[in-house]
Enzyme design. Structure first.
Site, PDB file in Angstrom:
ATOM      1  N   ASP A   1       0.848  -1.188   0.000  1.00 42.86           N
ATOM      2  CA  ASP A   1       0.000   0.000   0.000  1.00 42.86           C
ATOM      3  C   ASP A   1       0.885   1.240   0.000  1.00 42.86           C
ATOM      4  O   ASP A   1       1.992   1.213  -0.549  1.00 42.86           O
ATOM      5  CB  ASP A   1      -0.967  -0.040   1.190  1.00 42.86           C
ATOM      6  CG  ASP A   1      -0.251  -0.286   2.525  1.00 42.86           C
ATOM      7  OD1 ASP A   1       0.891   0.179   2.692  1.00 42.86           O
ATOM      8  OD2 ASP A   1      -0.842  -0.954   3.397  1.00 42.86           O
ATOM      9  N   SER A   2       0.428   2.326   0.625  1.00 44.98           N
ATOM     10  CA  SER A   2       1.172   3.585   0.579  1.00 44.98           C
ATOM     11  C   SER A   2       2.552   3.479   1.216  1.00 44.98           C
ATOM     12  O   SER A   2       3.481   4.189   0.810  1.00 44.98           O
ATOM     13  CB  SER A   2       0.369   4.693   1.265  1.00 44.98           C
ATOM     14  OG  SER A   2       0.035   4.326   2.590  1.00 44.98           O
ATOM     15  N   LEU A   3       2.708   2.607   2.212  1.00 43.37           N
ATOM     16  CA  LEU A   3       4.009   2.452   2.846  1.00 43.37           C
ATOM     17  C   LEU A   3       5.024   1.840   1.889  1.00 43.37           C
ATOM     18  O   LEU A   3       6.229   2.090   1.989  1.00 43.37           O
ATOM     19  CB  LEU A   3       3.875   1.577   4.095  1.00 43.37           C
ATOM     20  CG  LEU A   3       3.014   2.182   5.213  1.00 43.37           C
ATOM     21  CD1 LEU A   3       2.789   1.167   6.324  1.00 43.37           C
ATOM     22  CD2 LEU A   3       3.638   3.457   5.761  1.00 43.37           C
TER      23      LEU A   3
ATOM     24  N   SER B   1      -1.948   2.967  -2.701  1.00 43.00           N
ATOM     25  CA  SER B   1      -2.234   3.653  -1.441  1.00 43.00           C
ATOM     26  C   SER B   1      -3.689   3.491  -1.026  1.00 43.00           C
ATOM     27  O   SER B   1      -4.604   3.577  -1.846  1.00 43.00           O
ATOM     28  CB  SER B   1      -1.908   5.141  -1.564  1.00 43.00           C
ATOM     29  OG  SER B   1      -0.529   5.359  -1.634  1.00 43.00           O
TER      30      SER B   1
ATOM     31  N   HIS C   1       3.799   8.888   7.320  1.00 41.20           N
ATOM     32  CA  HIS C   1       4.345   7.790   6.533  1.00 41.20           C
ATOM     33  C   HIS C   1       5.873   7.766   6.657  1.00 41.20           C
ATOM     34  O   HIS C   1       6.490   8.676   7.211  1.00 41.20           O
ATOM     35  CB  HIS C   1       3.932   7.929   5.063  1.00 41.20           C
ATOM     36  CG  HIS C   1       2.525   7.483   4.807  1.00 41.20           C
ATOM     37  ND1 HIS C   1       1.433   8.185   5.247  1.00 41.20           N
ATOM     38  CD2 HIS C   1       2.037   6.399   4.151  1.00 41.20           C
ATOM     39  CE1 HIS C   1       0.320   7.560   4.876  1.00 41.20           C
ATOM     40  NE2 HIS C   1       0.670   6.464   4.219  1.00 41.20           N
TER      41      HIS C   1
END
Length: 531
Positions: free
Chosen positions: A321-323, A369, A507
């Site tokens: 995902d966004s990480l 994300s 993040h």
């Protein structure tokens, strides 16, 4: 201090395609940074001809800048006097043209299907263009003139006038005429080699990303997609059609320019030594609502694009995902607008990209994300979780299915769960308790791992990443896979000790990604993979 090559920007060609953007992006935005370290310009595709580089042994299709359609002999007729028109590109023999040298820098345009040539029987504006048996007459000869847009004009020797798409039509069957040279888009043509036809750009560049051939270029959606090439000369052009994403350009390993939502253009990097160089273009951010387009690399006049770099023997796929994207990783602070997220996300500096480069591996960063294994951030967009999109090359196209082809990664890394569990359940969601959500998560995770095993085979090692509140759930899934006889599914706990979380919306920062990459590289070294 190392001097960077100059770059110029003549890109007056902005995208004419309206890109549908989803009403919801994700829990904060898409991604990508924006610092132009060089000036930039507009010129032609790899695989397209300039006046100085026409290959008289090749066949070309002639694509109108105005309509996107190509010059065609009506009805594939072989008769003298058959009309020359425009038509949707099919790459049929009646749309293929050979440039036959006629002397003094002029060419005859010879149709592949009939062997006859383009002829203009008058010097008047609006005169019809037809095919006729070649006689060597000046009415059958054309000079190829470069423009600053990457297209060329075709000027008739007898009249001095330009091949023209009459009345600026976009319709199939519209006639090709001649008209006084105005420089209009209806008088500009892209010359694309047929043997480099649809997707032919891939014959000149290396990429490991999920891309789809489209006409004389490729389209793609995932972040971090990169293209690598080789050329000789003092400059290189990068052909793009993208009003959504940002890009970095690296020459001989050094980043020399960043393009922010460049639109439809060719950007040039110039002022290089007259030698062989490598070039790498990388998509920095996310744009799942649109398809990005790359049309290839083109060498500056006097140079040439060389054979593409060899693929690396090692392949790694990062799923997350966004990480994993690198969301807002270059930001100076945690509070970011959506646009700031777009400008400060750089997937090329994510832990996945860093790890792969340290291992000298090709890689994909297939991360989205806000998406989770079964539940998205804050319960948004129910039913459309990460697994909804995984099989696509073009994320916005529900019917798209990507063909892995030669993509057979020895290592696949799955890091999904943050969005499933980071927010409380909302009234009306399908799970009434956290325990129900966790059970559904584990079941879907196991199904996803089985899917990866079926796709990539028993030689691929799959690493399931656990972190935070879902670490125990991931461990349980890995144990279940081991009990089922799949010993190549492994567990890695992502240790958050020392992370500053200074990226947008808490993040990972670039320093965090470096630290994670160091730790994960150590873990991978211990896997003793058979690379």
């Amino acid at each position: 201090m190392r001097m960077l090559p100059a770059a110029r920007d003549d890109s007056a060609t902005t995208s004419r395609r309206t890109r549908a953007r989803s009403a919801r992006r994700w829990h904060a935005a898409a991604a990508a940074l924006a610092t132009v370290a060089a000036t930039v310009t507009a010129i032609p595709l790899a695989g397209e001809a300039q006046a100085a580089t026409i290959d008289t042994a090749a066949s070309y299709v002639l694509v109108s800048r105005h309509s996107g359609k190509v010059i065609d002999v009506s009805g594939a007729s072989s008769a003298d006097g058959a009309s020359v028109i425009q038509w949707t590109r099919t790459d049929g023999d009646n749309q293929q043209w050979q440039f036959v040298a006629a002397g003094d820098g002029y060419y005859q345009l010879r149709a592949r299907h009939s062997g006859k040539v383009v002829d203009v029987g008058s010097t008047a504006d609006g005169a019809d263009v037809v095919q006729r048996t070649g006689t060597g007459a000046t009415s059958q000869q054309f000079r190829v003139v470069d423009t600053d847009s990457g297209y060329v004009k075709l000027l008739n020797r007898a009249s001095g006038k330009a091949l023209d798409l009459w009345a600026w039509s976009t319709a199939d069957g519209a006639r090709i005429s001649q008209y006084t040279d105005t420089g209009g888009a209806n008088q500009q043509w892209r010359l694309v080699k047929v043997d480099e036809g649809p997707g032919g750009v891939l014959s000149r560049v290396h990429t490991a990303g999920r891309v789809r051939a489209d006409g004389d270029g490729v389209r793609y959606s995932w972040p971090g997609v990169y293209f690598e090439g080789r050329f000789r000369g003092t400059g290189v052009g990068i052909v793009l059609n993208d009003s959504a994403a940002d890009y970095d350009v690296q020459i001989d390993g050094a980043t020399v320019a960043t393009f922010v939502a460049p639109g439809e253009t060719t950007r040039w990097v110039e002022g290089l030594s007259d030698a062989e160089h490598t070039v790498r273009l990388v998509k920095r951010n996310e744009s799942p609502w649109a398809a990005s387009e790359f049309g290839g690399f083109v060498a500056a006049p006097g140079g040439e694009v060389l054979t593409r770099p060899a693929a690396r023997t090692r392949q790694i796929e990062f799923i997350g995902d966004s990480l994993t994207v690198g969301y807002g990783n270059t930001s100076a602070g945690r509070e970011c607008t959506g646009d700031q997220v777009n400008r400060t996300t750089n997937t090329d500096l994510s832990y996945g990209a860093l790890t792969a480069r340290r291992l000298e591996a090709d890689y994909q960063v297939n991360a989205f994300s806000g998406k989770g294994m079964v539940r998205n951030y804050d319960g948004g967009d129910p039913g459309n979780h990460y697994r909804t999109y995984y099989d696509r090359a073009l994320l916005h196209d529900p019917g798209d299915v990507w063909n892995p082809g030669t993509w057979r990664p020895q290592l696949v890394v799955v890091y999904l769960g943050t969005n499933d569990f980071s927010t409380d359940l909302n009234p009306g969601e399908q799970w009434t308790t956290p325990e129900e959500l966790a059970a559904d998560y584990r079941g879907a995770y196991g199904d996803f791992l089985r899917k990866l095993r079926t796709r990539y085979g028993t030689d691929t090692t799959i690493v399931a990443v656990g972190a935070g509140s879902f670490a125990n759930d991931v461990q349980q899934v890995v144990r279940e896979r081991a009990d089922a006889g799949d010993s190549r599914v492994r567990y890695w706990f992502l240790d958050s000790t020392g992370l500053d979380l200074l990226g947008c919306h808490w993040h990972y920062s670039t320093a965090d990604h470096e630290l994670i990459a160091d730790r994960f590289r150590t873990y991978v070294d211990g896997l003793a993979l058979d690379w």
